[in-house]
Each structure stands twice: as structure tokens, then as C-alpha cells.
Design a protein around this motif. Structure first.
Motif, PDB file in Angstrom:
ATOM      1  N   GLN A   1       3.193   3.424  -4.139  1.00 41.51           N
ATOM      2  CA  GLN A   1       1.972   4.087  -3.680  1.00 41.51           C
ATOM      3  C   GLN A   1       2.115   5.607  -3.597  1.00 41.51           C
ATOM      4  O   GLN A   1       1.125   6.311  -3.424  1.00 41.51           O
TER       5      GLN A   1
ATOM      6  N   ILE B   1      -1.105   8.349  -4.181  1.00 40.85           N
ATOM      7  CA  ILE B   1      -1.463   9.144  -2.998  1.00 40.85           C
ATOM      8  C   ILE B   1      -1.300  10.631  -3.300  1.00 40.85           C
ATOM      9  O   ILE B   1      -2.168  11.440  -2.957  1.00 40.85           O
TER      10      ILE B   1
ATOM     11  N   ILE C   1      -5.429   4.873   1.656  1.00 43.58           N
ATOM     12  CA  ILE C   1      -4.298   4.191   2.288  1.00 43.58           C
ATOM     13  C   ILE C   1      -4.769   2.957   3.050  1.00 43.58           C
ATOM     14  O   ILE C   1      -4.166   1.893   2.952  1.00 43.58           O
TER      15      ILE C   1
ATOM     16  N   CYS D   1      -3.962   0.821  -0.635  1.00 45.63           N
ATOM     17  CA  CYS D   1      -2.527   0.729  -0.315  1.00 45.63           C
ATOM     18  C   CYS D   1      -2.243  -0.472   0.579  1.00 45.63           C
ATOM     19  O   CYS D   1      -1.312  -1.230   0.328  1.00 45.63           O
TER      20      CYS D   1
ATOM     21  N   HIS E   1      -2.462  -3.680  -1.334  1.00 47.73           N
ATOM     22  CA  HIS E   1      -1.360  -3.874  -2.270  1.00 47.73           C
ATOM     23  C   HIS E   1      -0.059  -4.223  -1.543  1.00 47.73           C
ATOM     24  O   HIS E   1       0.652  -5.134  -1.944  1.00 47.73           O
TER      25      HIS E   1
END
Length: 81
Positions: free
Chosen positions: A44, A48, A62, A66, A69
Motif C-alpha cells: 500500500q 498512498i 486508507i 487499504c 485489501h
């Protein structure tokens, strides 16, 4: 074929790190799980950083992409499909 060679290279790098840290392979379960968590989190970093450089809101990314995931589909959370 390129993907297999990259995977082999990543595995060799992890093997070197394990050797330096004195961890035997296969790693004990807790060490292996922490390593897998590090892989998921590390995946990630690039998305990001891209969003941050583009001036986009990374907190929303996020909390959404994120988290989905890394943690998978959480109980009680509506399915996106």
C-alpha cells in the motif's frame, strides 16, 4: 516468466534478510504471519505515496481500499459487489 523471476528475486532477498536476522526458514508461525502483514502493508505504500504527491485525500483511501485489501471483508460491512 518475468513475474516468476521477480518472485524468485523477492524470495532470495527475504532469505538474505532472514539469514541476517538469524531466523530459520520456514519461519515460526508468528514471525511468518508478521512478515505477511508487512507484505500486505508494504503493497500500500506506493499507492498512498502517489495519492499524497497528487494532493489527493489519502485518509479516505486508507480507510477504504487499504483496509479492504489488508483486512479483507470485515463482518457487518456492506459488500461492494
Amino acid at each position: 516468466m518475468k513475474l516468476y523471476l521477480l518472485s524468485l528475486g523477492a524470495g532470495l532477498l527475504v532469505g538474505v534478510v532472514y539469514s541476517v536476522l538469524g531466523v530459520r526458514s520456514p519461519a515460526p508461525p508468528l514471525i511468518a504471519l508478521v512478515g505477511l502483514l508487512g507484505i500486505l502493508a508494504g503493497e500500500q505504500i506506493v499507492p498512498i505515496a502517489r495519492r499524497a504527491l497528487q494532493g489527493q485525500d489519502i485518509a479516505c483511501y486508507i480507510r477504504g481500499n487499504c483496509a479492504d485489501h489488508v483486512l479483507g471483508q470485515l463482518p457487518g460491512k456492506p459488500d461492494k459487489s
